[in-house]
Design an enzyme around this catalytic site. Structure first.
Site, PDB file in Angstrom:
ATOM      1  N   SER A  64       0.831  -1.211   0.000  1.00 19.04           N
ATOM      2  CA  SER A  64       0.000   0.000   0.000  1.00 19.04           C
ATOM      3  C   SER A  64       0.864   1.259   0.000  1.00 19.04           C
ATOM      4  O   SER A  64       1.993   1.241   0.472  1.00 19.04           O
ATOM      5  CB  SER A  64      -0.910   0.017   1.224  1.00 19.04           C
ATOM      6  OG  SER A  64      -1.763  -1.097   1.249  1.00 19.04           O
TER       7      SER A  64
HETATM    8  N1  SAH Z   1      -0.958  -4.740   4.085  1.00 19.81           N
HETATM    9  C1  SAH Z   1      -0.271  -4.976   2.837  1.00 19.81           C
HETATM   10  C2  SAH Z   1      -1.120  -4.603   1.639  1.00 19.81           C
HETATM   11  C3  SAH Z   1      -0.965  -5.559   0.522  1.00 19.81           C
HETATM   12  S1  SAH Z   1      -2.141  -5.452  -0.799  1.00 19.81           S
HETATM   13  C4  SAH Z   1       1.094  -4.287   2.820  1.00 19.81           C
HETATM   14  O1  SAH Z   1       1.382  -3.483   3.710  1.00 19.81           O
HETATM   15  O2  SAH Z   1       1.896  -4.553   1.951  1.00 19.81           O
HETATM   16  C5  SAH Z   1      -3.479  -6.428  -0.204  1.00 19.81           C
HETATM   17  C6  SAH Z   1      -3.237  -7.882   0.095  1.00 19.81           C
HETATM   18  O3  SAH Z   1      -4.493  -8.482   0.421  1.00 19.81           O
HETATM   19  C7  SAH Z   1      -2.681  -8.719  -1.076  1.00 19.81           C
HETATM   20  O4  SAH Z   1      -1.487  -9.313  -0.667  1.00 19.81           O
HETATM   21  C8  SAH Z   1      -3.762  -9.750  -1.340  1.00 19.81           C
HETATM   22  O5  SAH Z   1      -3.266 -11.023  -1.733  1.00 19.81           O
HETATM   23  C9  SAH Z   1      -4.466  -9.835   0.010  1.00 19.81           C
HETATM   24  N2  SAH Z   1      -5.830 -10.357  -0.021  1.00 19.81           N
HETATM   25  C10 SAH Z   1      -6.792 -10.160  -0.960  1.00 19.81           C
HETATM   26  N3  SAH Z   1      -7.923 -10.822  -0.620  1.00 19.81           N
HETATM   27  C11 SAH Z   1      -7.673 -11.467   0.557  1.00 19.81           C
HETATM   28  C12 SAH Z   1      -8.419 -12.330   1.402  1.00 19.81           C
HETATM   29  N4  SAH Z   1      -9.681 -12.692   1.112  1.00 19.81           N
HETATM   30  N5  SAH Z   1      -7.839 -12.803   2.513  1.00 19.81           N
HETATM   31  C13 SAH Z   1      -6.559 -12.471   2.842  1.00 19.81           C
HETATM   32  N6  SAH Z   1      -5.786 -11.676   2.077  1.00 19.81           N
HETATM   33  C14 SAH Z   1      -6.332 -11.167   0.950  1.00 19.81           C
END
Ligand code: SAH
Length: 214
Positions: A64
């Site tokens: 993010s």
């Molecule tokens: N908090 C992270 C943001 C990553 S982007 C950071 O600081 O880097 C969002 C993430 O949510 C992705 O890795 C994606 O695979 C995950 N995601 C999407 N749907 C999901 C679900 N149903 N359960 C768990 N993770 C999920």
């Protein structure tokens, strides 16, 4: 990996930008000043690690924006010792920010590759959250209830299981909306179990997907 004066200088600049964007919570800024964000990215892209952009972390997902991390964390306002559930471990950066602030963190990721990668880097930094490979739509009922829940992917709706796993008096920060833009929602569970929903600005997240991907 190294955390040089140059990296620290870039971080300092980023923190000034975050202040300019309206992030006022010093505990959030301190944690973000401390954590070497570039550890979470490919070595080749260190320069971009401190600019306010989202970034590819593999399998089509992003880390993010720093501004988004700061904004969500400020809304959540996790206190030392509180139990926080994060949905979407991704790179592990947001997870580390929450750990640095003293929260007891539980984080779920549905992409196997990211689950493995982030686990490694988080432990290298010395943090000890509980990490799960699983579907965030279901939450993690075995450790519920949580003082706070932070969803870091764009949810098409507010998942009922997550609301159930929130403590009375607790709050969930979740971007809601399908397509390119989501509206940040703060869902507060009142002591009597009723919900208060407040909306904040527009953000752009990768979608919250169903089921795990191996
Ligand atoms: N908090 C992270 C943001 C990553 S982007 C950071 O600081 O880097 C969002 C993430 O949510 C992705 O890795 C994606 O695979 C995950 N995601 C999407 N749907 C999901 C679900 N149903 N359960 C768990 N993770 C999920």
């Amino acid at each position: 990996m190294e955390d040089s004066f140059k990296h620290k200088g870039m971080r300092k600049k980023l923190i000034e930008e975050l202040r300019y964007f309206g992030i006022t919570e010093e505990r959030v800024l301190d944690a973000m000043m401390k954590i070497p964000r570039h550890f979470f990215l490919d070595l080749a892209f260190v320069e971009q690690a401190y600019s306010n952009v989202a970034f590819q972390i593999g399998v089509g997902q992003t880390i993010s924006h720093p501004r988004t991390v700061a904004y969500q964390t400020q809304l959540l306002n996790p206190q030392r010792g509180q139990k926080i559930l994060e949905i979407g471990t991704g790179s592990g950066y947001q997870t580390s920010v929450l750990c640095e602030m003293g929260a007891r963190v539980y984080s779920m990721e549905r992409q196997k590759e990211l689950f493995i990668k982030s686990r490694k880097i988080i432990s290298q930094l010395g943090y000890t959250p509980k990490l799960f490979f699983g579907d965030g739509y279901k939450g993690m009922p075995s450790y519920a209830p949580y003082d706070g829940i932070i969803v870091t992917c764009g949810a098409p709706f507010i998942p009922e299981a997550l609301v159930e796993q929130l403590k009375p008096g607790g709050k969930m920060i979740i971007p809601v909306g399908e397509g390119a833009k989501q509206i940040m929602h703060q869902v507060t569970k009142n002591p009597d179990g009723t919900l208060q929903v407040d909306q904040f600005g527009e953000f752009s997240f990768v979608p919250m997907l169903e089921k795990v991907a191996k």
